[in-house]
Design an enzyme around this catalytic site. Structure first.
Site, PDB file in Angstrom:
ATOM      1  N   PHE A 152       0.818  -1.223   0.000  1.00 38.49           N
ATOM      2  CA  PHE A 152       0.000   0.000   0.000  1.00 38.49           C
ATOM      3  C   PHE A 152       0.848   1.268   0.000  1.00 38.49           C
ATOM      4  CE2 PHE A 152      -2.552  -3.354   1.913  1.00 38.49           C
ATOM      5  CZ  PHE A 152      -3.732  -3.247   1.201  1.00 38.49           C
ATOM      6  N   GLY A 256      -8.320  18.379  -8.315  1.00 43.10           N
ATOM      7  CA  GLY A 256      -7.204  18.561  -9.240  1.00 43.10           C
ATOM      8  C   GLY A 256      -7.582  18.146 -10.648  1.00 43.10           C
ATOM      9  N   CYS A 263      -0.822   3.220 -10.409  1.00 34.34           N
ATOM     10  CA  CYS A 263      -1.763   2.275  -9.769  1.00 34.34           C
ATOM     11  C   CYS A 263      -3.237   2.560 -10.037  1.00 34.34           C
ATOM     12  CB  CYS A 263      -1.515   2.254  -8.268  1.00 34.34           C
ATOM     13  SG  CYS A 263       0.090   1.529  -7.858  1.00 34.34           S
ATOM     14  N   LYS A 324       2.632  12.836  -9.587  1.00 35.37           N
ATOM     15  CA  LYS A 324       2.561  13.564  -8.322  1.00 35.37           C
ATOM     16  C   LYS A 324       3.972  14.003  -7.945  1.00 35.37           C
ATOM     17  CE  LYS A 324       2.597   9.593  -5.202  1.00 35.37           C
ATOM     18  NZ  LYS A 324       2.019   9.110  -3.973  1.00 35.37           N
TER      19      LYS A 324
HETATM   20  P1  NAD Z   1       8.053  -1.429 -11.779  1.00 38.68           P
HETATM   21  O1  NAD Z   1       7.756  -1.509 -13.220  1.00 38.68           O
HETATM   22  O2  NAD Z   1       8.712  -0.217 -11.220  1.00 38.68           O
HETATM   23  O3  NAD Z   1       8.976  -2.668 -11.342  1.00 38.68           O
HETATM   24  C1  NAD Z   1       8.816  -3.960 -11.809  1.00 38.68           C
HETATM   25  C2  NAD Z   1      10.207  -4.545 -12.038  1.00 38.68           C
HETATM   26  O4  NAD Z   1      10.087  -5.952 -12.235  1.00 38.68           O
HETATM   27  C3  NAD Z   1      10.917  -4.003 -13.261  1.00 38.68           C
HETATM   28  O5  NAD Z   1      12.169  -3.471 -12.866  1.00 38.68           O
HETATM   29  C4  NAD Z   1      11.099  -5.226 -14.171  1.00 38.68           C
HETATM   30  O6  NAD Z   1      12.282  -5.199 -14.909  1.00 38.68           O
HETATM   31  C5  NAD Z   1      11.083  -6.346 -13.157  1.00 38.68           C
HETATM   32  N1  NAD Z   1      10.711  -7.673 -13.668  1.00 38.68           N
HETATM   33  C6  NAD Z   1       9.648  -8.021 -14.416  1.00 38.68           C
HETATM   34  N2  NAD Z   1       9.632  -9.360 -14.617  1.00 38.68           N
HETATM   35  C7  NAD Z   1      10.701  -9.870 -13.966  1.00 38.68           C
HETATM   36  C8  NAD Z   1      11.230 -11.166 -13.784  1.00 38.68           C
HETATM   37  N3  NAD Z   1      10.616 -12.247 -14.285  1.00 38.68           N
HETATM   38  N4  NAD Z   1      12.361 -11.315 -13.072  1.00 38.68           N
HETATM   39  C9  NAD Z   1      12.973 -10.250 -12.536  1.00 38.68           C
HETATM   40  N5  NAD Z   1      12.520  -8.985 -12.654  1.00 38.68           N
HETATM   41  C10 NAD Z   1      11.399  -8.799 -13.361  1.00 38.68           C
HETATM   42  O7  NAD Z   1       6.665  -1.700 -11.026  1.00 38.68           O
HETATM   43  P2  NAD Z   1       6.224  -1.208  -9.564  1.00 38.68           P
HETATM   44  O8  NAD Z   1       5.717   0.173  -9.634  1.00 38.68           O
HETATM   45  O9  NAD Z   1       7.288  -1.555  -8.603  1.00 38.68           O
HETATM   46  O10 NAD Z   1       4.962  -2.152  -9.330  1.00 38.68           O
HETATM   47  C11 NAD Z   1       5.092  -3.521  -9.051  1.00 38.68           C
HETATM   48  C12 NAD Z   1       3.755  -4.043  -8.544  1.00 38.68           C
HETATM   49  O11 NAD Z   1       3.430  -3.412  -7.298  1.00 38.68           O
HETATM   50  C13 NAD Z   1       2.580  -3.757  -9.472  1.00 38.68           C
HETATM   51  O12 NAD Z   1       1.679  -4.838  -9.407  1.00 38.68           O
HETATM   52  C14 NAD Z   1       1.955  -2.533  -8.859  1.00 38.68           C
HETATM   53  O13 NAD Z   1       0.566  -2.427  -9.148  1.00 38.68           O
HETATM   54  C15 NAD Z   1       2.158  -2.789  -7.382  1.00 38.68           C
HETATM   55  N6  NAD Z   1       2.182  -1.576  -6.560  1.00 38.68           N
HETATM   56  C16 NAD Z   1       2.855  -0.467  -6.983  1.00 38.68           C
HETATM   57  C17 NAD Z   1       2.893   0.671  -6.175  1.00 38.68           C
HETATM   58  C18 NAD Z   1       3.625   1.907  -6.630  1.00 38.68           C
HETATM   59  O14 NAD Z   1       3.454   2.953  -5.995  1.00 38.68           O
HETATM   60  N7  NAD Z   1       4.435   1.854  -7.696  1.00 38.68           N
HETATM   61  C19 NAD Z   1       2.267   0.658  -4.929  1.00 38.68           C
HETATM   62  C20 NAD Z   1       1.612  -0.488  -4.513  1.00 38.68           C
HETATM   63  C21 NAD Z   1       1.583  -1.607  -5.335  1.00 38.68           C
END
Ligand code: NAD
Length: 434
Positions: A152, A256, A263, A324
């Site tokens: 979260f 806004g 997300c 943001k």
């Molecule tokens: P991101 O794209 O920044 O990171 C994902 C990473 O995974 C990338 O660096 C990619 O190269 C790597 N990857 C993909 N497949 C792979 C594999 N098989 N082996 C190794 N590495 C691999 O994504 P994120 O923003 O970190 O989001 C990840 C998840 O978390 C999503 O499901 C997102 O919805 C959730 N989430 C994100 C946030 C946020 O604020 N970004 C907050 C809560 C939940």
């Protein structure tokens, strides 16, 4: 404990560094070799306040490692987290689970001894069941449990959110996983952070329900803002007036240009698709998605309205491009709708963002990127604040007025007071304030 994080992005890297800081031995795996090289060289591939120090201190302490090859780290791990992306699938808006399932296949091949496989990525209800099936099919003999542990954290405040969360949600179907998860989050147990243990499907849905609710709350106040403009009321005061009611709460009531980011857009859409497939449509969220999409598109009209409806040949200065402040993340940022719409109306756009320019260059065409806010204002017919970075909150308005072609400020985040800006000779347009 030995923890392996598959995916070293915004969530994987922050979670990995924080688990290391809790005292665990963590290896972050990413298939992006450039990212891993950079981390190994002491760099940080994303902008997140405080992350550089946290990573450096845990690397120094010998608790945090980076690799492109998962073999050794997964073999040793007590818990393997899947923290890969789950973007919208092109065409239908369902969550694209191909990265999650690829990670599950890889973990299945490599794991050794009882291993807890934890989904931290945001995944639709039933994904944990499918991960379990994938691993079982590949390794019928393996000892493992699949857990849902949605994240979260908010970008820009990710470390604080991870270390001092409002709650931790853990969905388990196999009781053997519970003590492992409890041990992983031990410092938070000691802090008396509420830990919500639940079934796996419920846990998966909690994440979508939380994001959908927040997206709906933002959209609600955005519609109130439009109504305020129509009837001569002030949305800031409406937000305060309702937000002080503890049943409502004041957060996420800032009107806004519409929500964006990595997300809310994809998660609201995925929930709509899941619910429709399940024969139980979520009409409030369907409306939220539609209203928000329309709103982002309508913002360019607000800018043109500020200069008599005609942007042809005019120069628009833009402040803030990321979705943001305090992040370099441009995914689904409102600027990606607003800037092209301004250009389609004939405007030339010159823009400044403190951290997002590198990413924005790949996503926006024919924008003149500047190095500071005043350069973005220089010679502009109108200046638009799209993202509320702190450094835009106290601009030298006297200087801005001097260097602009005409003193017109469109503040899509309401970070200025109308009387203050107008008294300095500006035409000022904001959101939901008469
Ligand atoms: P991101 O794209 O920044 O990171 C994902 C990473 O995974 C990338 O660096 C990619 O190269 C790597 N990857 C993909 N497949 C792979 C594999 N098989 N082996 C190794 N590495 C691999 O994504 P994120 O923003 O970190 O989001 C990840 C998840 O978390 C999503 O499901 C997102 O919805 C959730 N989430 C994100 C946030 C946020 O604020 N970004 C907050 C809560 C939940």
């Amino acid at each position: 404990m030995h923890v392996t994080m598959i995916g070293a992005g915004y969530v994987g890297l922050v979670s990995g560094a924080c688990f290391a800081d809790f005292g665990h031995t963590v290896t972050c795996i990413d298939k992006d070799a450039g990212k891993i090289d950079r981390l190994r060289a002491g760099g940080i591939p994303i902008y997140e306040p405080g992350l550089d120090m946290l990573v450096a201190s845990n690397v120094k302490a010998g608790r945090l490692f980076f690799d492109t090859d998962a073999a050794e780290a997964v073999r040793k791990a007590d818990a393997v987290f899947i923290a890969v992306g789950t973007p919208s699938r092109r065409g239908d808006g369902h969550a694209d689970l191909s990265y999650v399932y690829a990670a599950a296949e890889e973990i299945a091949e490599l794991m050794d001894g009882f291993t807890v496989v934890v989904t931290k990525s945001t995944v639709p209800v039933g994904t944990g069941d499918e991960i379990e099936r994938i691993i079982r099919a590949k390794r019928p003999d393996a000892q493992f449990a699949v857990v849902s542990n949605p994240e979260f954290l908010r970008e820009g405040a990710a470390i604080e959110d991870f270390k001092r969360p409002d709650r931790v949600v853990v969905g388990v179907e196999d009781e053997r996983a519970r003590p492992v998860m409890t041990e992983l989050y031990r410092p938070l147990f000691l802090n008396e952070t509420p830990i919500v243990f639940t079934g796996r499907r419920t846990s998966e849905l909690i994440k979508y329900a939380a994001n959908a609710f927040l997206a709906m709350k933002i959209t609600f106040i955005n519609e109130m803002a439009d109504l305020c403009e129509a009837v001569g009321a002030d949305v800031q005061q409406v937000a305060r007036g309702i937000g002080l009611d503890k049943r409502i709460g004041g957060k996420f009531l800032h009107a806004g240009p519409g929500y964006g980011g990595s997300c809310f857009p994809k998660d609201t859409l995925a929930l709509v698709r899941t619910a429709s497939d399940a024969g139980s449509p979520v009409r409030l969220i369907e409306a939220t998605v539609q209203v928000n999409d329309d709103r982002k598109k309508a913002m360019a009209g607000k800018v043109s309205g500020a200069v008599s409806g005609d942007l042809a040949g005019k120069t628009v200065g833009v402040l803030g491009l990321t979705f943001k402040p305090n992040t370099d993340d441009m995914r689904d940022a409102p600027s990606l709708d607003i800037v092209p719409a301004l250009q389609a109306m004939g405007a030339k756009v010159q823009a400044f963002d403190p951290e997002g320019t590198h990413e924005a260059r790949q996503l926006l065409r024919e924008v003149d990127f500047k190095d500071d806010p005043y350069a973005a204002a220089q010679g502009a017919d109108v200046l638009v604040i799209i993202t509320e970075w702190d450094q835009f909150r106290a601009l030298d308005l006297h200087r801005v007025k001097e260097i602009m072609k005409a003193p017109v400020l469109v503040d899509l985040r309401n970070i200025y007071r109308p009387d203050e800006v107008r008294s300095r000779g500006f035409k000022y347009v904001s959101i939901g304030r008469a």
